[in-house]
Write a protein that holds these residues in place. Sequence first.
Motif, PDB file in Angstrom:
ATOM      1  N   ARG A 231      35.696  40.030  51.841  1.00  0.00           N
ATOM      2  CA  ARG A 231      37.145  40.089  52.062  1.00  0.00           C
ATOM      3  C   ARG A 231      37.903  39.786  50.777  1.00  0.00           C
ATOM      4  O   ARG A 231      38.945  40.393  50.492  1.00  0.00           O
ATOM      5  CB  ARG A 231      37.519  39.080  53.158  1.00  0.00           C
ATOM      6  N   LEU A 232      37.377  38.854  49.983  1.00  0.00           N
ATOM      7  CA  LEU A 232      37.997  38.541  48.698  1.00  0.00           C
ATOM      8  C   LEU A 232      38.003  39.749  47.775  1.00  0.00           C
ATOM      9  O   LEU A 232      39.004  40.028  47.100  1.00  0.00           O
ATOM     10  CB  LEU A 232      37.232  37.395  48.037  1.00  0.00           C
ATOM     11  N   ILE A 233      36.893  40.468  47.732  1.00  0.00           N
ATOM     12  CA  ILE A 233      36.792  41.630  46.839  1.00  0.00           C
ATOM     13  C   ILE A 233      37.747  42.727  47.287  1.00  0.00           C
ATOM     14  O   ILE A 233      38.463  43.325  46.469  1.00  0.00           O
ATOM     15  CB  ILE A 233      35.341  42.127  46.790  1.00  0.00           C
ATOM     16  N   ARG A 234      37.783  43.007  48.590  1.00  0.00           N
ATOM     17  CA  ARG A 234      38.702  44.032  49.086  1.00  0.00           C
ATOM     18  C   ARG A 234      40.159  43.658  48.792  1.00  0.00           C
ATOM     19  O   ARG A 234      40.943  44.476  48.297  1.00  0.00           O
ATOM     20  CB  ARG A 234      38.505  44.224  50.595  1.00  0.00           C
ATOM     21  N   SER A 235      40.521  42.418  49.123  1.00  0.00           N
ATOM     22  CA  SER A 235      41.905  41.986  48.917  1.00  0.00           C
ATOM     23  C   SER A 235      42.245  41.942  47.441  1.00  0.00           C
ATOM     24  O   SER A 235      43.367  42.269  47.039  1.00  0.00           O
ATOM     25  CB  SER A 235      42.108  40.601  49.550  1.00  0.00           C
ATOM     26  N   GLY A 236      41.270  41.551  46.603  1.00  0.00           N
ATOM     27  CA  GLY A 236      41.514  41.499  45.170  1.00  0.00           C
ATOM     28  C   GLY A 236      41.805  42.867  44.585  1.00  0.00           C
ATOM     29  O   GLY A 236      42.700  43.025  43.751  1.00  0.00           O
TER      30      GLY A 236
END
Length: 277
Positions: free
Chosen positions: A150-155
């Motif tokens: 989720r961090l990678i997608r949101s980033g």
Amino acid sequence: MTDVDVLRCFADALELPHQAFGLAPPALRPEVRDGQPIGATSASPRMPASRVGRCGREDGEDPVRRRKLLAGLAATAASAAGTPLLDGGTAQADEALLGNLLVARLRDAMLGLGPAPTIPPAEKLSADFTRALADFDACRYAALAVRLPRLIRSGHALTANSDETAPYALLAKSYLLATRMLVKRDEQQLGWMAADRARQLAKTAQDVLAVAESARQLAVLARKAGWHSEALSIALSAADHPDLRKAGRPGAAVRGLLVQSASTPSPAEATGTGCGN
């Protein structure tokens, strides 16, 4: 991680109940403080940490409890990902499922697959990264399988809509954490991809420490691929970069890690079977 005495030492050092490691509870002994016995306290229970890898022998220490623990962790991650979990799996199968689930979710996030993410505030994303790093350090891989992709997608969504360098720096750190996890899982192809993205993002953010750490992870991957001279060159070149030398004590610490990585011998050197020995 299969030696009972070692597991008990870990439990004591981390202040976790022995049952969290699948061990039988220790014999009850009254705690003494200032010469007076103290009764038991009612501390809140904590979720046990999962372990990715092969389980090994169980030393007669409640194997049923260990299997239930691993199955529960795998079920948590699977339900969060919408993945069905088969019944009747063994501990090794449950551990493999949890590890494979984490890798699959990271792969999809890195490839831009899956639902479009919401763009959270930068402060929330930074706090989420801190929690993901804590999950990694505590081996809470079920939580990491949800939080890190989720961090990678949101980033990526945040960097696409911002001209500031801070989102790039945070995304670079997220990719570095993903690289460390993929190295643990021996997923070298995805590891190369994550480490290279981390390096490019760190350069864009002008984050000298993240650039150096990505070089260290690339050196680790090169060594795993058998490219020992290349691993040496990557680590030493990064350690000798003038920007890193100007980064104060944090830069000195990263330089030390790079030199340590460069000094790791190849298997041939370690066994004395190289051409020069």
